[in-house]
Scaffold this motif. Structure first.
Motif, PDB file in Angstrom:
ATOM      1  N   GLN A 198      28.564 -64.804  31.401  1.00  0.00           N
ATOM      2  CA  GLN A 198      30.163 -64.804  31.806  1.00  0.00           C
ATOM      3  C   GLN A 198      30.612 -64.953  30.777  1.00  0.00           C
ATOM      4  N   LEU A 199      30.407 -66.236  29.972  1.00  0.00           N
ATOM      5  CA  LEU A 199      30.913 -66.569  29.001  1.00  0.00           C
ATOM      6  C   LEU A 199      30.436 -65.727  27.686  1.00  0.00           C
ATOM      7  N   LEU A 200      29.831 -65.290  27.607  1.00  0.00           N
ATOM      8  CA  LEU A 200      29.365 -63.859  26.099  1.00  0.00           C
ATOM      9  C   LEU A 200      29.986 -62.933  27.044  1.00  0.00           C
ATOM     10  N   ARG A 201      30.983 -62.806  27.586  1.00  0.00           N
ATOM     11  CA  ARG A 201      31.378 -61.198  28.235  1.00  0.00           C
ATOM     12  C   ARG A 201      33.037 -61.994  27.856  1.00  0.00           C
ATOM     13  N   GLU A 202      33.497 -63.055  27.771  1.00  0.00           N
ATOM     14  CA  GLU A 202      34.092 -63.313  28.061  1.00  0.00           C
ATOM     15  C   GLU A 202      34.592 -63.230  26.122  1.00  0.00           C
ATOM     16  N   LEU A 203      33.756 -63.548  25.231  1.00  0.00           N
ATOM     17  CA  LEU A 203      34.214 -64.497  23.915  1.00  0.00           C
ATOM     18  C   LEU A 203      33.958 -62.501  23.313  1.00  0.00           C
ATOM     19  N   SER A 204      33.146 -61.877  24.249  1.00  0.00           N
ATOM     20  CA  SER A 204      32.825 -60.761  23.299  1.00  0.00           C
ATOM     21  C   SER A 204      33.845 -59.795  23.836  1.00  0.00           C
ATOM     22  N   LEU A 205      34.415 -59.842  24.551  1.00  0.00           N
ATOM     23  CA  LEU A 205      35.857 -59.110  25.065  1.00  0.00           C
ATOM     24  C   LEU A 205      37.271 -59.669  24.541  1.00  0.00           C
ATOM     25  N   ARG A 206      37.240 -60.092  23.861  1.00  0.00           N
ATOM     26  CA  ARG A 206      38.784 -60.807  23.721  1.00  0.00           C
ATOM     27  C   ARG A 206      39.343 -60.264  22.638  1.00  0.00           C
ATOM     28  N   GLY A 207      38.474 -58.859  21.267  1.00  0.00           N
ATOM     29  CA  GLY A 207      38.968 -58.450  20.010  1.00  0.00           C
ATOM     30  C   GLY A 207      38.053 -58.648  19.514  1.00  0.00           C
ATOM     31  N   GLY A 208      39.060 -58.793  18.626  1.00  0.00           N
ATOM     32  CA  GLY A 208      38.487 -58.430  16.782  1.00  0.00           C
ATOM     33  C   GLY A 208      38.565 -56.669  16.397  1.00  0.00           C
ATOM     34  N   LYS A 209      38.724 -57.119  15.404  1.00  0.00           N
ATOM     35  CA  LYS A 209      38.916 -55.740  14.487  1.00  0.00           C
ATOM     36  C   LYS A 209      37.550 -54.320  14.951  1.00  0.00           C
ATOM     37  N   ARG A 210      36.427 -54.784  14.862  1.00  0.00           N
ATOM     38  CA  ARG A 210      35.058 -54.221  15.734  1.00  0.00           C
ATOM     39  C   ARG A 210      35.593 -53.263  14.188  1.00  0.00           C
ATOM     40  N   MET A 211      35.324 -53.763  12.780  1.00  0.00           N
ATOM     41  CA  MET A 211      35.245 -53.159  12.339  1.00  0.00           C
ATOM     42  C   MET A 211      33.650 -53.344  11.694  1.00  0.00           C
ATOM     43  N   ARG A 212      32.758 -53.472  12.338  1.00  0.00           N
ATOM     44  CA  ARG A 212      31.434 -53.544  11.411  1.00  0.00           C
ATOM     45  C   ARG A 212      31.199 -52.556  12.684  1.00  0.00           C
ATOM     46  N   VAL A 213      31.533 -51.731  13.750  1.00  0.00           N
ATOM     47  CA  VAL A 213      31.770 -50.640  14.568  1.00  0.00           C
ATOM     48  C   VAL A 213      32.340 -49.555  13.789  1.00  0.00           C
ATOM     49  N   VAL A 214      33.500 -49.691  12.689  1.00  0.00           N
ATOM     50  CA  VAL A 214      34.066 -48.886  12.160  1.00  0.00           C
ATOM     51  C   VAL A 214      33.005 -48.223  10.634  1.00  0.00           C
ATOM     52  N   LEU A 215      33.031 -49.632  10.316  1.00  0.00           N
ATOM     53  CA  LEU A 215      31.702 -49.260   9.433  1.00  0.00           C
ATOM     54  C   LEU A 215      30.759 -48.368   9.729  1.00  0.00           C
ATOM     55  N   LEU A 216      29.828 -48.860  10.312  1.00  0.00           N
ATOM     56  CA  LEU A 216      28.519 -47.683  11.323  1.00  0.00           C
ATOM     57  C   LEU A 216      28.978 -46.552  11.751  1.00  0.00           C
ATOM     58  N   HIS A 217      30.315 -46.249  11.913  1.00  0.00           N
ATOM     59  CA  HIS A 217      30.463 -44.788  12.554  1.00  0.00           C
ATOM     60  C   HIS A 217      30.709 -43.943  10.995  1.00  0.00           C
ATOM     61  N   GLU A 218      31.197 -44.412  10.323  1.00  0.00           N
ATOM     62  CA  GLU A 218      31.901 -43.931   8.789  1.00  0.00           C
ATOM     63  C   GLU A 218      30.841 -44.053   7.665  1.00  0.00           C
ATOM     64  N   ALA A 219      29.911 -44.293   8.138  1.00  0.00           N
ATOM     65  CA  ALA A 219      28.516 -44.917   7.447  1.00  0.00           C
ATOM     66  C   ALA A 219      27.953 -43.342   7.904  1.00  0.00           C
ATOM     67  N   ALA A 220      27.585 -43.326   9.197  1.00  0.00           N
ATOM     68  CA  ALA A 220      27.367 -41.671  10.012  1.00  0.00           C
ATOM     69  C   ALA A 220      27.839 -40.544   9.817  1.00  0.00           C
ATOM     70  N   ARG A 221      29.386 -40.488   9.152  1.00  0.00           N
ATOM     71  CA  ARG A 221      30.700 -39.321   8.470  1.00  0.00           C
ATOM     72  C   ARG A 221      29.798 -38.934   7.280  1.00  0.00           C
ATOM     73  N   LEU A 222      29.587 -39.583   6.373  1.00  0.00           N
ATOM     74  CA  LEU A 222      28.997 -39.928   5.113  1.00  0.00           C
ATOM     75  C   LEU A 222      27.513 -38.433   5.247  1.00  0.00           C
ATOM     76  N   VAL A 223      26.654 -38.469   6.252  1.00  0.00           N
ATOM     77  CA  VAL A 223      25.893 -37.328   6.579  1.00  0.00           C
ATOM     78  C   VAL A 223      26.482 -36.466   7.213  1.00  0.00           C
ATOM     79  N   THR A 224      27.171 -36.383   8.601  1.00  0.00           N
ATOM     80  CA  THR A 224      27.719 -35.381   9.555  1.00  0.00           C
ATOM     81  C   THR A 224      28.860 -36.009   9.904  1.00  0.00           C
TER      82      THR A 224
END
Length: 356
Positions: A45-71
Motif C-alpha cells: 500500500q505504501l508503494l502504491r501511494e508513493l508510485s501513484l502520487r505522480g511525477g512527470k513520467r518523463m521516463r515513460v515519455v522517453l520510452l514511447h518516443e524511443a519506440a516512435r524513432l522506429v515506428t
C-alpha cells in the motif's frame, strides 16, 4: 516543444497513470505472501501511494518516443517496460528518502517517515521495512518484464537493461555520497555522478527499452545513445542544482537551499566556491552543511552567487551541454523517423528552461 508534442506527452502520462493504478489493483494477489502477514500488504500500500502520487513520467515519455524513432504503429511490450521503469523509480525514491532523511515526497510522507510514524517505538523496524519496501519495488520492476508476453530474447534483453540500470544507479548513489567527503570537487566528478546516478536509468534505459520493444537493436548504437543520455543527464542535474538555490520556491512548491543545508557539493555549490572572494567564502562555507541555516542566510548566499555571475555562467553551461545533446540527436535523421528525432533534439533545451 510544439503543442502537438505536448499533447502527446500528456497522453502518455494519463494512459500510464491508469495502467499503473490497475497494476497495483491486481498486485495484492500477485505477491506470494503468507495469509497471516499484515506487514506485506501495508508495504504494498505504501508503494502504491508513493508510485501513484505522480511525477512527470518523463521516463515513460522517453520510452514511447524511443519506440516512435522506429515506428508510429502500436508496439507490444511498452506497457510492461513502462511499469518496470516506474517501479525502478519508486525503488529509488524509497531509498533516496531514507538516505537523505526526507520527511516528504511528492506532497505526501516519504515511505521512511510513514514507517517511523507507524512504529514510533521501533526505529530499527522502521528503517528495515523501508529498505525492504525499496527492495521489493526493485524486484517487481524486473518481475513485470519476466511476466510480459514478449519473445524470450526481447524479455531477456529488457531485463538486462533494467538490471544494468539499477546497478549503475547504486554506484551513482555511492559516488554521490563519496563526493561530499571530497574537499575539492571537479567538473568531471560532478558529470560522472550525474551520469551514473540519473542519466543511465532515467534516459538511457528508457530509450534502450523503447528501441528493443520496437524491434531495433540499441546495442548497435550504444555509444551515441550513451553520449546523448549523459549530456541530457548533465543538463538536468545542473538545472536541479541551479533551481535549488536560484529557483522560485513558490513555483517549485518547496524551499530553496536544501543542498546548502545538506552540505552537498552540487554543481551550484562548486560554481559558488570557485567564484567567491575570501570573505564571501566564509559565508558560503559556514552555511554549507548547517541544517539550521536560515532562509536569510540562504538568501545571502544566493545574492553572492548572483553578484559573482554564477547564475549567468551556469545558464551558459547548461545551454552548451543542451546544444551538444541536440547535435547528437540530429545525426539520427538518416536512420530514424523525423518526427521522433525532432522530439529528442528539442528535449535537452526544454530540460534547461523548465522552471521546476
Amino acid at each position: 516543444m510544439t503543442e502537438q508534442v505536448l499533447d502527446r506527452v500528456a497522453g502518455y502520462e494519463r494512459r500510464f497513470n491508469t495502467l499503473f493504478e490497475a497494476y497495483f489493483d491486481t498486485l495484492s494477489t500477485g505477491v506470494d505472501a503468507p495469509s497471516f502477514s499484515r506487514f506485506t500488504p501495508e508495504c504494498l500500500q505504501l508503494l502504491r501511494e508513493l508510485s501513484l502520487r505522480g511525477g512527470k513520467r518523463m521516463r515513460v515519455v522517453l520510452l514511447h518516443e524511443a519506440a516512435r524513432l522506429v515506428t508510429a504503429e502500436p508496439v507490444a511490450g511498452l506497457d510492461a517496460a513502462a511499469l518496470s521503469i516506474e517501479l525502478l523509480q519508486t525503488h529509488g525514491l524509497v531509498h533516496d528518502d531514507l538516505i537523505d532523511d526526507s520527511p516528504t515526497r511528492r506532497g505526501g510522507p516519504s515511505t521512511y517517515y510513514a514507517y517511523r510514524e507507524r512504529f514510533p517505538g521501533h526505529p530499527q523496524a522502521a528503517l528495515g521495512l523501508t529498505v525492504l519496501a525499496g527492495d521489493l519495488a526493485l524486484a517487481l520492476s524486473l518481475q513485470v518484464l519476466l511476466d510480459a508476453t514478449l519473445p524470450v530474447a526481447v524479455r531477456q534483453a529488457m531485463v538486462e537493461v533494467q538490471t544494468r540500470a539499477a546497478a549503475d544507479t547504486f554506484v551513482g548513489q555511492i559516488i554521490d555520497l563519496e563526493r561530499d567527503f571530497t574537499a575539492t570537487v571537479g567538473e568531471e566528478t560532478l558529470h560522472c555522478v550525474a551520469d551514473y546516478k540519473s542519466a543511465r536509468y532515467s534516459i538511457l534505459a528508457p530509450m534502450r527499452l523503447g528501441l528493443l520493444a520496437a524491434g531495433e537493436q540499441p546495442d548497435l548504437f550504444m555509444q551515441e545513445l550513451r553520449d546523448y543520455a549523459r549530456l541530457v543527464g548533465i543538463c538536468g542535474q545542473m538545472r536541479d542544482d541551479y533551481l535549488d538555490l536560484f529557483g522560485d520556491a513558490a513555483t517549485m512548491g518547496k524551499p530553496t537551499g536544501t543542498d546548502i543545508r545538506d552540505g552537498k557539493h552540487s554543481y551550484t555549490v562548486s560554481a559558488l566556491l570557485s567564484a567567491v572572494s575570501d570573505t564571501e567564502r566564509v559565508v558560503v562555507q559556514a552555511a554549507l552543511g548547517d541544517p539550521s541555516c536560515t532562509a536569510e542566510t540562504v538568501a545571502a548566499v544566493r545574492e553572492i552567487g548572483e553578484n559573482r555571475g554564477v547564475t549567468a555562467r551556469m545558464q551558459t553551461d547548461m545551454r552548451r551541454y543542451a546544444e551538444q545533446a541536440s547535435a547528437v540527436a540530429a545525426d539520427w535523421r538518416s536512420r530514424w523517423r523525423e518526427e521522433a528525432v525532432t522530439f529528442f533534439e528539442h528535449l535537452p533545451l526544454w530540460s534547461v528552461e523548465r522552471a521546476k
